[in-house]
Write a protein that holds these residues in place. Structure first.
Motif, PDB file in Angstrom:
ATOM      1  N   TYR A  50       0.838  -1.205   0.000  1.00  0.00           N
ATOM      2  CA  TYR A  50       0.000   0.000   0.000  1.00  0.00           C
ATOM      3  C   TYR A  50       0.874   1.257   0.000  1.00  0.00           C
ATOM      4  O   TYR A  50       0.704   2.155  -0.836  1.00  0.00           O
ATOM      5  N   TYR A  51       1.826   1.329   0.933  1.00  0.00           N
ATOM      6  CA  TYR A  51       2.680   2.527   1.025  1.00  0.00           C
ATOM      7  C   TYR A  51       3.649   2.634  -0.157  1.00  0.00           C
ATOM      8  O   TYR A  51       3.920   3.741  -0.646  1.00  0.00           O
ATOM      9  N   LEU A  52       4.153   1.486  -0.639  1.00  0.00           N
ATOM     10  CA  LEU A  52       5.040   1.525  -1.812  1.00  0.00           C
ATOM     11  C   LEU A  52       4.323   2.111  -3.019  1.00  0.00           C
ATOM     12  O   LEU A  52       4.841   2.996  -3.709  1.00  0.00           O
ATOM     13  N   ASN A  53       3.116   1.620  -3.264  1.00  0.00           N
ATOM     14  CA  ASN A  53       2.370   2.081  -4.438  1.00  0.00           C
ATOM     15  C   ASN A  53       1.894   3.521  -4.284  1.00  0.00           C
ATOM     16  O   ASN A  53       1.926   4.299  -5.240  1.00  0.00           O
ATOM     17  N   LEU A  54       1.464   3.882  -3.067  1.00  0.00           N
ATOM     18  CA  LEU A  54       1.027   5.256  -2.842  1.00  0.00           C
ATOM     19  C   LEU A  54       2.204   6.220  -3.014  1.00  0.00           C
ATOM     20  O   LEU A  54       2.065   7.297  -3.613  1.00  0.00           O
ATOM     21  N   GLY A  55       3.366   5.811  -2.511  1.00  0.00           N
ATOM     22  CA  GLY A  55       4.562   6.633  -2.694  1.00  0.00           C
ATOM     23  C   GLY A  55       4.908   6.798  -4.163  1.00  0.00           C
ATOM     24  O   GLY A  55       5.305   7.882  -4.606  1.00  0.00           O
ATOM     25  N   SER A  56       4.719   5.737  -4.945  1.00  0.00           N
ATOM     26  CA  SER A  56       5.012   5.801  -6.386  1.00  0.00           C
ATOM     27  C   SER A  56       4.042   6.733  -7.100  1.00  0.00           C
ATOM     28  O   SER A  56       4.407   7.389  -8.084  1.00  0.00           O
ATOM     29  N   ILE A  57       2.807   6.799  -6.619  1.00  0.00           N
ATOM     30  CA  ILE A  57       1.837   7.744  -7.194  1.00  0.00           C
ATOM     31  C   ILE A  57       2.302   9.178  -6.949  1.00  0.00           C
ATOM     32  O   ILE A  57       2.314  10.014  -7.854  1.00  0.00           O
ATOM     33  N   TYR A  58       2.709   9.478  -5.707  1.00  0.00           N
ATOM     34  CA  TYR A  58       3.206  10.826  -5.394  1.00  0.00           C
ATOM     35  C   TYR A  58       4.473  11.128  -6.203  1.00  0.00           C
ATOM     36  O   TYR A  58       4.660  12.255  -6.679  1.00  0.00           O
ATOM     37  N   LYS A  59       5.325  10.098  -6.357  1.00  0.00           N
ATOM     38  CA  LYS A  59       6.541  10.288  -7.150  1.00  0.00           C
ATOM     39  C   LYS A  59       6.187  10.579  -8.602  1.00  0.00           C
ATOM     40  O   LYS A  59       6.799  11.435  -9.251  1.00  0.00           O
ATOM     41  N   GLY A  60       5.177   9.867  -9.114  1.00  0.00           N
ATOM     42  CA  GLY A  60       4.723  10.117 -10.477  1.00  0.00           C
ATOM     43  C   GLY A  60       4.164  11.515 -10.664  1.00  0.00           C
ATOM     44  O   GLY A  60       4.257  12.094 -11.750  1.00  0.00           O
ATOM     45  N   LYS A  61       3.584  12.059  -9.592  1.00  0.00           N
ATOM     46  CA  LYS A  61       3.050  13.428  -9.633  1.00  0.00           C
ATOM     47  C   LYS A  61       4.129  14.471  -9.316  1.00  0.00           C
ATOM     48  O   LYS A  61       3.837  15.667  -9.233  1.00  0.00           O
ATOM     49  N   LYS A  62       5.358  13.975  -9.106  1.00  0.00           N
ATOM     50  CA  LYS A  62       6.511  14.822  -8.774  1.00  0.00           C
ATOM     51  C   LYS A  62       6.363  15.527  -7.434  1.00  0.00           C
ATOM     52  O   LYS A  62       6.973  16.565  -7.184  1.00  0.00           O
ATOM     53  N   ASP A  63       5.526  14.955  -6.571  1.00  0.00           N
ATOM     54  CA  ASP A  63       5.388  15.450  -5.201  1.00  0.00           C
ATOM     55  C   ASP A  63       6.362  14.635  -4.341  1.00  0.00           C
ATOM     56  O   ASP A  63       5.970  13.766  -3.558  1.00  0.00           O
ATOM     57  N   TYR A  64       7.664  14.923  -4.508  1.00  0.00           N
ATOM     58  CA  TYR A  64       8.713  14.062  -3.963  1.00  0.00           C
ATOM     59  C   TYR A  64       8.759  14.067  -2.439  1.00  0.00           C
ATOM     60  O   TYR A  64       9.040  13.036  -1.823  1.00  0.00           O
ATOM     61  N   ASN A  65       8.485  15.204  -1.820  1.00  0.00           N
ATOM     62  CA  ASN A  65       8.522  15.251  -0.351  1.00  0.00           C
ATOM     63  C   ASN A  65       7.433  14.373   0.251  1.00  0.00           C
ATOM     64  O   ASN A  65       7.658  13.664   1.240  1.00  0.00           O
ATOM     65  N   ARG A  66       6.252  14.425  -0.360  1.00  0.00           N
ATOM     66  CA  ARG A  66       5.155  13.586   0.128  1.00  0.00           C
ATOM     67  C   ARG A  66       5.462  12.107  -0.119  1.00  0.00           C
ATOM     68  O   ARG A  66       5.127  11.245   0.699  1.00  0.00           O
ATOM     69  N   ALA A  67       6.105  11.824  -1.252  1.00  0.00           N
ATOM     70  CA  ALA A  67       6.498  10.446  -1.559  1.00  0.00           C
ATOM     71  C   ALA A  67       7.494   9.940  -0.518  1.00  0.00           C
ATOM     72  O   ALA A  67       7.374   8.804  -0.029  1.00  0.00           O
ATOM     73  N   ILE A  68       8.466  10.783  -0.149  1.00  0.00           N
ATOM     74  CA  ILE A  68       9.471  10.389   0.851  1.00  0.00           C
ATOM     75  C   ILE A  68       8.801  10.077   2.178  1.00  0.00           C
ATOM     76  O   ILE A  68       9.106   9.060   2.818  1.00  0.00           O
ATOM     77  N   ASP A  69       7.871  10.937   2.591  1.00  0.00           N
ATOM     78  CA  ASP A  69       7.157  10.703   3.857  1.00  0.00           C
ATOM     79  C   ASP A  69       6.406   9.366   3.832  1.00  0.00           C
ATOM     80  O   ASP A  69       6.350   8.653   4.837  1.00  0.00           O
ATOM     81  N   THR A  70       5.836   9.042   2.666  1.00  0.00           N
ATOM     82  CA  THR A  70       5.081   7.784   2.532  1.00  0.00           C
ATOM     83  C   THR A  70       6.018   6.590   2.581  1.00  0.00           C
ATOM     84  O   THR A  70       5.751   5.595   3.275  1.00  0.00           O
ATOM     85  N   TYR A  71       7.126   6.645   1.858  1.00  0.00           N
ATOM     86  CA  TYR A  71       8.090   5.539   1.869  1.00  0.00           C
ATOM     87  C   TYR A  71       8.676   5.331   3.262  1.00  0.00           C
ATOM     88  O   TYR A  71       8.962   4.194   3.670  1.00  0.00           O
ATOM     89  N   LYS A  72       8.871   6.411   4.013  1.00  0.00           N
ATOM     90  CA  LYS A  72       9.443   6.289   5.353  1.00  0.00           C
ATOM     91  C   LYS A  72       8.520   5.534   6.313  1.00  0.00           C
ATOM     92  O   LYS A  72       8.988   4.963   7.309  1.00  0.00           O
ATOM     93  N   LYS A  73       7.223   5.516   6.017  1.00  0.00           N
ATOM     94  CA  LYS A  73       6.296   4.742   6.845  1.00  0.00           C
ATOM     95  C   LYS A  73       6.584   3.248   6.734  1.00  0.00           C
ATOM     96  O   LYS A  73       6.319   2.482   7.668  1.00  0.00           O
ATOM     97  N   ILE A  74       7.125   2.833   5.575  1.00  0.00           N
ATOM     98  CA  ILE A  74       7.503   1.427   5.391  1.00  0.00           C
ATOM     99  C   ILE A  74       8.675   1.079   6.307  1.00  0.00           C
ATOM    100  O   ILE A  74       8.742  -0.022   6.862  1.00  0.00           O
ATOM    101  N   LEU A  75       9.593   2.029   6.468  1.00  0.00           N
ATOM    102  CA  LEU A  75      10.788   1.787   7.290  1.00  0.00           C
ATOM    103  C   LEU A  75      10.441   1.558   8.759  1.00  0.00           C
ATOM    104  O   LEU A  75      11.219   0.945   9.492  1.00  0.00           O
ATOM    105  N   LYS A  76       9.268   2.027   9.194  1.00  0.00           N
ATOM    106  CA  LYS A  76       8.837   1.770  10.566  1.00  0.00           C
ATOM    107  C   LYS A  76       8.443   0.302  10.738  1.00  0.00           C
ATOM    108  O   LYS A  76       8.509  -0.247  11.837  1.00  0.00           O
TER     109      LYS A  76
END
Length: 418
Positions: A240-266
């Motif tokens: 869920y977080y990987l794909n959502l992060g990729s959507i933000y990355k696709g929209k070039k909203d990189y900061n939001r993508a980083i925040d989403t990917y970091k949730k996986i690291l928890k």
């Protein structure tokens, strides 16, 4: 939620008889049968009980006259009895009866041998008929099993009330990049009440493949806000977080993508996929030090699937470790050899990295796995173009064009490659 024991046992009586019927006459096979539960002694349960009791009595009384016949029936009961004692999620699955088929085969063989001495010509004709009939049925069923889409389409026709065939059709059409059909079957499953996270993730992925990032994001918002209690495990949360992060990355909203990917690291601190994606986002933000920091962490991570190996390879390339990148790409394919999406990413990296021969190999495997996969033929054409073989490139581009409708905008892209 476990079903009541009475319901389980009464329903399994019917299933037992259904197994016997399929072993004797394998017609109407279905990978996902829809079994109606029985919570009382209805007519179907009573008939099933009488048949089972009759088989047991026959096995007992025939043990002196024919031990082989008696043993074959007891073998059937020994293999199927455990399903009365264990409440599995499904009432019935054809694969659970494979071992029992040995008993039926022995029973049939012993019966035919016994009759052969009395009615030789008739029995020989019967054996020939059974061999041809069972051979034809096996061939027909193998044709269905060759293609997962055909297999689950068959299940959806035979079990129209079950959700799993629609969920799986959505997933397999998504893998084949047949996005419209993937969306159609995912929506059907959701409309029919699916609470499986896989359904929503597959639907969002299909929108992502169509580059419809807004609708993909809406699906994940629906998962988050839905009143339905969507069933999702830890692996599903990571996807869920990987794909959502990729959507933000696709929209070039990189900061939001980083925040989403970091949730996986928890959940998984050493995830190469999450760390690698974060590194990519920092590269896009021109934060090279941060990008290299996360790329180095990604390279040190422990891959668990093809996607992890791909991100490990990308991170290694960012750090200039080309040999490690090549090894990781090969391991990605070994980890998930039948996944065309993994193959596509690996082939694209090889193509962009100046290795069209390796790229062509993976694109061609994609075409074998999925003969109507558009991206496989475009990739093979590009790989041949990079090697200077224009004749073969043209052949693959022509095949790609044949897979597209006349009004498809992708036709213009392919024509430019000519």
């Amino acid at each position: 939620h476990m079903r009541p024991w009475l319901t389980h046992v009464l329903t399994e009586l019917k299933v037992f008889v259904q197994y016997v019927r399929l072993l004797i006459m394998p017609i109407g096979l279905n990978i996902d049968p829809d079994i109606r539960a029985s919570s009382a002694f209805d007519l179907s349960v009573i008939v099933s009980f009488v048949i089972i009791l009759s088989l047991l009595m026959f096995a007992v009384f025939s043990r002196l006259r024919s031990r082989a016949l008696s043993f074959s029936i007891f073998w059937l009961f020994i293999n199927l009895a455990p399903f009365f004692a264990v409440r599995l999620e499904d009432y019935m699955a054809e694969r659970w009866v494979y071992a029992s088929s040995l008993g039926i085969s022995l029973f049939l063989g012993e019966l035919l041998i016994g009759l052969l001495f009395r009615y030789k010509k008739a029995v020989v004709l019967l054996i020939a008929f059974l061999s041809v009939s069972f051979g034809a049925l096996t061939y027909m069923r193998n044709e269905v099993y060759r293609d997962p889409v055909a297999l689950w389409a068959d299940a959806s026709r035979k079990s129209p009330e079950k959700l799993r065939p629609y969920i799986n059709l959505c997933a397999y059409y998504g893998e084949k990049k047949e996005v419209d059909k993937a969306i159609e079957f995912c929506k059907t499953a959701i409309d029919r009440g699916s609470i499986e996270a896989e359904t929503y993730i597959n639907l969002a992925t299909a929108y992502f493949y169509r580059n419809d990032l807004d609708n993909a994001e809406k699906v994940y918002a629906l998962m988050r806000d839905s009143r339905r209690k969507i069933r999702i495990n830890e692996e599903g949360i990571i996807i869920y977080y990987l794909n959502l992060g990729s959507i933000y990355k696709g929209k070039k909203d990189y900061n939001r993508a980083i925040d989403t990917y970091k949730k996986i690291l928890k959940i998984n601190p050493g995830s190469p996929s999450a760390l690698g994606f974060i590194a990519e986002c920092y590269y896009h933000l021109d934060m090279k030090d941060k990008a290299e920091e996360y790329a180095e962490l990604a390279v040190k991570g422990i891959p668990q699937n093809g996607g992890d190996y791909i991100m490990l390879a990308k991170s290694a390339l960012h750090l200039g470790e080309s040999q490690k990148a090549a090894d990781s790409l090969n391991k990605a394919v070994i980890a998930d050899p039948l996944n065309v999406n993994v193959r596509h990413v690996v082939a694209t990296i090889f193509l962009e990295g100046g290795n069209p021969e390796a790229a062509y190999k993976h694109f061609s495997v994609m075409a074998k796995l999925s003969p109507n996969l558009l991206s496989a033929y475009i990739g093979m054409g590009k790989a041949m173009l990079a090697q200077g073989d224009h004749a073969k490139a043209r052949k693959h581009f022509e095949k790609a064009l044949s897979l597209l409708p006349p009004d498809s905008p992708e036709r213009g892209v392919i024509m430019k490659l000519f």
